[in-house]
Design a protein around this motif. Structure first.
Motif, mmCIF file in Angstrom:
data_model
loop_
_atom_site.group_PDB
_atom_site.id
_atom_site.type_symbol
_atom_site.label_atom_id
_atom_site.label_comp_id
_atom_site.label_asym_id
_atom_site.label_seq_id
_atom_site.Cartn_x
_atom_site.Cartn_y
_atom_site.Cartn_z
ATOM 1 N N LYS A 4 0.848 -1.189 0.000
ATOM 2 C CA LYS A 4 0.000 0.000 0.000
ATOM 3 C C LYS A 4 0.882 1.236 0.000
ATOM 4 O O LYS A 4 1.855 1.315 0.732
ATOM 5 N N SER A 19 0.283 7.945 -9.341
ATOM 6 C CA SER A 19 -0.614 6.929 -8.783
ATOM 7 C C SER A 19 -0.841 5.797 -9.779
ATOM 8 O O SER A 19 -0.839 4.616 -9.416
ATOM 9 N N VAL A 23 0.093 1.642 -9.503
ATOM 10 C CA VAL A 23 -0.789 0.503 -9.783
ATOM 11 C C VAL A 23 -0.165 -0.399 -10.838
ATOM 12 O O VAL A 23 -0.178 -1.629 -10.732
ATOM 13 N N LYS A 28 -1.262 -2.691 -4.292
ATOM 14 C CA LYS A 28 -2.588 -3.163 -3.909
ATOM 15 C C LYS A 28 -3.547 -1.997 -3.692
ATOM 16 O O LYS A 28 -4.720 -2.052 -4.061
ATOM 17 N N LYS A 29 -3.033 -0.922 -3.073
ATOM 18 C CA LYS A 29 -3.851 0.247 -2.762
ATOM 19 C C LYS A 29 -2.975 1.486 -2.803
ATOM 20 O O LYS A 29 -1.847 1.471 -2.310
ATOM 21 N N TYR A 31 -3.089 5.716 -1.996
ATOM 22 C CA TYR A 31 -3.760 6.919 -1.492
ATOM 23 C C TYR A 31 -3.091 8.116 -2.169
ATOM 24 O O TYR A 31 -1.920 8.421 -1.898
ATOM 25 N N SER A 53 -10.685 1.428 -8.432
ATOM 26 C CA SER A 53 -10.822 0.442 -7.350
ATOM 27 C C SER A 53 -9.552 0.325 -6.516
ATOM 28 O O SER A 53 -9.583 -0.171 -5.392
ATOM 29 N N LYS A 54 -8.431 0.838 -7.064
ATOM 30 C CA LYS A 54 -7.150 0.722 -6.353
ATOM 31 C C LYS A 54 -6.576 2.064 -5.908
ATOM 32 O O LYS A 54 -5.699 2.111 -5.057
ATOM 33 N N GLN A 56 -7.353 5.823 -4.322
ATOM 34 C CA GLN A 56 -8.279 6.708 -3.613
ATOM 35 C C GLN A 56 -7.680 8.113 -3.582
ATOM 36 O O GLN A 56 -6.610 8.321 -3.003
#
Length: 296
Positions: A4, A19, A23, A28-29, A31, A53-54, A56
């Motif tokens: 993350k 960002s 990905v 996985k995630k 921010y 979806s990955k 935010q």
């Protein structure tokens, strides 16, 4: 890369691309922290690439953000002219102190500033001749402005692609910042030392500075971004400062001193550069420069 990440946004120019890169690298995630209204455009880019979806997007200052968890990696393009112009690294350090897991990775991980002595009589002569030529060309004598023009030239930091042929000494690394350890207190006054030996009989007119940043990638080792005048020009170019008075030097004349970079007390994102320089057996002399909204 099942980890993350926090993309700390220090510049709106990337508009979400960092960002997306995260990905693509397998995060996985992500921010994506963006304080300005460009956050809306970031969301558009993310949706266009079907990565919502990955990723935010968080439209807040990093100092105000509350994440649901700590992250494995912090990625940020925070570098400014002379590396520290705009004081964006402070926010990245804040993010590291509050949201990076123990043993986490900072990208970039190391930042360094290099300097070299230069000769540049041409620029100085152009500054003088411009105002001295107006009487002959336009019939208006403006030569009285020559001292003022030279004062402006020698008080500011100039951002330009500087020709390597004008370097009169081998470059030295004067400052190195470990992004995993540096504190906001350290960034109040970033200091370094230099000692050059002049190459040939020439004139010392000032110094050129540039930076590198290194990315410690586990599977590829260290990857470096360099803004050196010997490399392909980048957005950051190089930074040049001129002395009030030129110094004549011979082969192997020593040019030594210190450099200090500090945020301006009134406008935090402006950068003040203090240089103390001793040439040969001469006295140590102080020089002060400001980098503000008018980097030329």
């Amino acid at each position: 890369m099942r980890c993350k990440l926090a993309e700390v946004r220090s510049s709106s120019t990337s508009v979400g691309i960092l960002s997306c890169f995260c990905v693509q690298a397998g995060a996985k995630k992500v921010y994506a922290i963006e304080a300005s209204s460009i956050a809306n455009r970031c969301e558009e880019v993310i949706k266009a690439n079907r990565m919502e979806s990955k990723i935010q997007v968080i439209n807040q200052r990093v100092e105000d953000v509350v994440l649901p968890e700590k992250v494995d990696v912090i990625v940020s393009e925070w570098m400014g002219y002379f590396l520290l112009y705009e004081s964006m690294l402070n926010s990245v350090v804040y993010a590291r102190e509050h949201w990076l897991k123990e043993g986490g990775i900072m990208l970039p991980s190391i930042a360094s500033i290099y300097m070299a002595p230069v000769t540049d009589e041409e620029t100085l002569d152009e500054t003088t001749s411009l105002w001295e030529s107006t009487k002959k060309v336009y019939g208006v004598d403006m030569s009285c402005l020559v001292p003022y023009a030279r004062k402006l030239l020698t008080r500011s930091v100039h951002v330009e692609v500087f020709p390597p042929k004008n370097l009169i000494g081998f470059a030295e690394k004067v400052i190195e910042l470990d992004l995993s350890r540096i504190t906001q207190k350290d960034l109040e006054h970033v200091k370094g030392k230099f000692m050059f030996k002049a190459i040939g009989e020439t004139t010392l007119n000032g110094f050129v500075a540039w930076f590198t940043v290194q990315f410690d990638c586990a599977n590829k080792g260290l990857i470096e971004l360099s803004t050196s005048p010997y490399k392909h020009p980048t957005h950051w170019r190089q930074c040049v400062v001129y002395l009030n008075e030129a110094e004549d030097v011979q082969q192997d004349t020593t040019i030594q001193g210190t450099v200090t970079l500090s945020p301006n007390k009134e406008v935090n994102r402006f950068l003040e550069v203090e240089i103390k320089c001793k040439v040969g057996d001469g006295d140590s002399k102080p020089y002060s420069y400001i980098m503000d909204d008018r980097p030329s």
